[in-house]
Motif scaffolding. Structure first.
Motif, PDB file in Angstrom:
ATOM      1  N   ASN A  24       0.803  -1.222   0.000  1.00 40.60           N
ATOM      2  CA  ASN A  24       0.000   0.000   0.000  1.00 40.60           C
ATOM      3  C   ASN A  24       0.836   1.272   0.000  1.00 40.60           C
ATOM      4  O   ASN A  24       0.306   2.358   0.149  1.00 40.60           O
ATOM      5  N   GLY A  25       2.146   1.129  -0.148  1.00 41.10           N
ATOM      6  CA  GLY A  25       2.974   2.319  -0.320  1.00 41.10           C
ATOM      7  C   GLY A  25       3.643   2.850   0.928  1.00 41.10           C
ATOM      8  O   GLY A  25       4.041   4.014   0.960  1.00 41.10           O
ATOM      9  N   LYS A  26       3.794   2.012   1.967  1.00 47.46           N
ATOM     10  CA  LYS A  26       4.446   2.486   3.193  1.00 47.46           C
ATOM     11  C   LYS A  26       5.891   2.907   2.913  1.00 47.46           C
ATOM     12  O   LYS A  26       6.313   3.999   3.266  1.00 47.46           O
ATOM     13  N   THR A  27       6.643   1.997   2.287  1.00 45.74           N
ATOM     14  CA  THR A  27       8.047   2.284   1.996  1.00 45.74           C
ATOM     15  C   THR A  27       8.184   3.478   1.071  1.00 45.74           C
ATOM     16  O   THR A  27       9.054   4.339   1.269  1.00 45.74           O
ATOM     17  N   HIS A  28       7.331   3.544   0.066  1.00 45.56           N
ATOM     18  CA  HIS A  28       7.385   4.655  -0.884  1.00 45.56           C
ATOM     19  C   HIS A  28       7.142   5.987  -0.177  1.00 45.56           C
ATOM     20  O   HIS A  28       7.846   6.977  -0.428  1.00 45.56           O
ATOM     21  N   TYR A  29       6.153   6.009   0.721  1.00 37.92           N
ATOM     22  CA  TYR A  29       5.850   7.253   1.427  1.00 37.92           C
ATOM     23  C   TYR A  29       7.013   7.671   2.319  1.00 37.92           C
ATOM     24  O   TYR A  29       7.406   8.848   2.332  1.00 37.92           O
ATOM     25  N   ILE A  30       7.570   6.704   3.059  1.00 40.41           N
ATOM     26  CA  ILE A  30       8.662   7.040   3.978  1.00 40.41           C
ATOM     27  C   ILE A  30       9.874   7.553   3.205  1.00 40.41           C
ATOM     28  O   ILE A  30      10.495   8.555   3.591  1.00 40.41           O
ATOM     29  N   THR A  31      10.244   6.879   2.119  1.00 39.28           N
ATOM     30  CA  THR A  31      11.409   7.323   1.339  1.00 39.28           C
ATOM     31  C   THR A  31      11.173   8.708   0.736  1.00 39.28           C
ATOM     32  O   THR A  31      12.119   9.492   0.593  1.00 39.28           O
ATOM     33  N   LYS A  35      13.621  12.154   1.555  1.00 41.47           N
ATOM     34  CA  LYS A  35      14.244  13.023   0.548  1.00 41.47           C
ATOM     35  C   LYS A  35      14.226  14.490   0.976  1.00 41.47           C
ATOM     36  O   LYS A  35      15.015  15.302   0.479  1.00 41.47           O
ATOM     37  N   GLN A  36      13.331  14.838   1.904  1.00 40.13           N
ATOM     38  CA  GLN A  36      13.237  16.217   2.374  1.00 40.13           C
ATOM     39  C   GLN A  36      14.216  16.500   3.517  1.00 40.13           C
ATOM     40  O   GLN A  36      14.348  17.648   3.939  1.00 40.13           O
ATOM     41  N   CYS A  37      14.868  15.446   4.014  1.00 44.73           N
ATOM     42  CA  CYS A  37      15.818  15.625   5.115  1.00 44.73           C
ATOM     43  C   CYS A  37      17.201  15.959   4.559  1.00 44.73           C
ATOM     44  O   CYS A  37      17.590  15.458   3.506  1.00 44.73           O
ATOM     45  N   PRO A  38      17.976  16.775   5.272  1.00 46.56           N
ATOM     46  CA  PRO A  38      19.325  17.113   4.801  1.00 46.56           C
ATOM     47  C   PRO A  38      20.224  15.883   4.713  1.00 46.56           C
ATOM     48  O   PRO A  38      21.123  15.818   3.892  1.00 46.56           O
ATOM     49  N   GLN A  39      19.969  14.915   5.578  1.00 48.63           N
ATOM     50  CA  GLN A  39      20.712  13.652   5.538  1.00 48.63           C
ATOM     51  C   GLN A  39      19.814  12.556   6.106  1.00 48.63           C
ATOM     52  O   GLN A  39      19.067  12.778   7.050  1.00 48.63           O
ATOM     53  N   PHE A  71      15.257   5.732   8.900  1.00 54.08           N
ATOM     54  CA  PHE A  71      14.193   4.803   8.522  1.00 54.08           C
ATOM     55  C   PHE A  71      14.597   3.409   8.977  1.00 54.08           C
ATOM     56  O   PHE A  71      15.548   2.827   8.465  1.00 54.08           O
ATOM     57  N   PHE A  72      13.890   2.869   9.966  1.00 51.84           N
ATOM     58  CA  PHE A  72      14.099   1.496  10.398  1.00 51.84           C
ATOM     59  C   PHE A  72      13.044   0.623   9.702  1.00 51.84           C
ATOM     60  O   PHE A  72      11.855   0.688  10.013  1.00 51.84           O
ATOM     61  N   ASN A  73      13.507  -0.170   8.753  1.00 57.05           N
ATOM     62  CA  ASN A  73      12.608  -1.010   7.957  1.00 57.05           C
ATOM     63  C   ASN A  73      12.657  -2.435   8.488  1.00 57.05           C
ATOM     64  O   ASN A  73      13.641  -3.147   8.310  1.00 57.05           O
ATOM     65  N   PHE A  74      11.583  -2.845   9.150  1.00 56.55           N
ATOM     66  CA  PHE A  74      11.521  -4.190   9.729  1.00 56.55           C
ATOM     67  C   PHE A  74      11.077  -5.200   8.677  1.00 56.55           C
ATOM     68  O   PHE A  74       9.936  -5.177   8.206  1.00 56.55           O
TER      69      PHE A  74
END
Length: 421
Positions: A24-31, A35-39, A71-74
């Motif tokens: 449903n796009g969880k990973t896509h939304y988080i990534t 992209k808006q973070c400086p690092q 991002f902690f991806n379980f």
């Protein structure tokens, strides 16, 4: 004793737990947020988890960097019912280690590897964003969240749940437009529009217009969304991944119609079929093909159809691109399971329904695979199969067609048998 100098560390972070059904796009939304973070940092929590490896990754971020995203991806899932007790115990120990790691990191603000001595301290005032993707366990998202909170109490205590909804509309690109133009034609019955061979062209008049719905004016996004909602099977509406599969499968079929002379120059004229010794009637060619294609795509992604494979019919059209044109064939495991109404429609179009005798004939299977895969025959045989000493059966032939169809639509394929994947 005298007073010792003491430094107070105040670490700031915002932790969110993202949950929903798989695809449903969880990973896509988080990534997209990262992209808006400086690092940013992407850390996978899997069976290979070690405290030292995660500490090394965390130390790669400058200690004074503000506004970072982690991002902690379980991907670690609980063992299934068939797993033995030893593996269950191993999983329990690993989850316990992961749980204490996150307790030390986010409750105490400091984590250390007991073997190497490597450590990491959350920087004071850094204001980091922490994203946790809750693993999907094949149950309702809320139940997956509850299991996750019980397994990793620190994350359950600190994290704020956020569901990712699949209601966001499709991005209406060229592929969606093509599919929707043919769906609109099917809905309004314009799909059976005939090619009119005008005699005016022989006297300097205009050539008749080809029946290519790709040439029609683009639909508005709202119209596309309505058509896709209407025609996408319910079991493919569960998540974004399945919805995209519907577009991919239907796009290939609509593109075939758009480049098939038998379709876009179909005049509806009767032609004698020597095989059936009757005259073909192609006036309903478009609606018959589109109806079959929609059913075909639905079956491809229906888990119920995939169960007890050999007992299901698996009707599949053969899209033949040979000789620069296009024609249709039909393949199935059980021709007797084709409804009589559909059989009559196929007969009118001149699409041959194979008999059981033909389906168990090696030459017929080779001919069908040759048409579908665009591989030339050598003395009515497929040389690559003979060279590999491969025993071709009807079941394998239908599975080859299924794999080929997915590959043509650029859909990932996982082949699984009794001996594994």
């Amino acid at each position: 004793g005298g007073l010792k100098e003491c430094t107070l560390y105040v670490w700031m972070f915002q932790m969110t737990l993202w949950l929903q059904y798989a695809g449903n796009g969880k990973t896509h939304y988080i990534t997209s947020q990262l992209k808006q973070c400086p690092q940013s940092l992407h850390i996978t929590i899997s069976e290979t988890f070690t405290v030292l490896n995660v500490i090394k990754k965390l130390n790669s971020i400058p200690i004074d960097e503000k506004g970072c995203g982690i991002f902690f991806n379980f991907t670690l899932l609980p063992p299934g019912e068939s797993v033995d007790e030893v593996e269950r115990l191993s999983y329990k120990e690993l989850i316990n280690k992961i749980g204490w790691f996150f307790f030390d990191l986010f409750i105490l603000g400091y984590v250390e590897d007991p073997v190497s001595g490597a450590s990491f301290r959350l920087p004071g005032g850094a204001s980091w964003a922490v994203y946790i993707e809750v693993p999907t366990l094949g149950v309702a998202p809320e139940d997956s969240l509850q299991y996750f909170r019980d397994a990793i109490p620190a994350l359950g205590l600190l994290g704020t749940p956020h569901p990712v909804y699949s209601t966001a509309p499709y991005v209406v690109d060229d592929d969606v437009q093509l599919v929707c133009k043919y769906l609109r034609a099917y809905k309004t019955n314009k799909i059976n529009r005939l090619y009119k061979e005008s005699h005016y062209k022989f006297f300097g008049g205009k050539n008749p217009q080809l029946v290519k719905f790709s040439l029609e004016e683009d639909l508005r996004p709202m119209e596309c969304h309505a058509l896709l909602t209407e025609y996408t099977p319910s079991h493919m509406m569960k998540n974004k991944t399945l919805q995209k599969l519907f577009i991919k499968y239907m796009r290939r079929r609509c593109a075939f119609l758009d480049t098939c002379p038998a379709f876009y120059m179909n005049s509806g004229a009767s032609e004698f079929n020597p095989q059936t010794k009757t005259y073909n009637d192609t006036r309903e060619l478009g609606s018959t093909l589109m109806g079959t294609m929609l059913k075909e795509v639905s079956d491809f992604c229906d888990p119920i159809i995939m169960e007890n494979w050999s007992l299901k019919p698996h009707h599949q059209l053969i899209y033949d691109f040979q000789d620069g044109g296009g024609s249709f064939g039909l393949m199935t495991l059980h021709p007797d399971q084709i409804p009589e109404e559909d059989k009559e429609k196929f007969r009118k179009l001149g699409i041959k329904i194979p008999s059981l005798l033909e389906l168990y004939n090696r030459e017929y299977l080779d001919m069908t695979l040759s048409r579908a895969l665009n591989v030339p025959l050598n003395n009515n045989r497929l040389t690559p199969i003979d060279d590999a000493s491969y025993v071709l059966t009807l079941d394998f032939a239908v599975k080859m067609l299924n794999i080929h169809e997915r590959a043509e639509c650029r859909v990932p394929v996982i082949i699984e048998g009794e001996t594994g994947v």
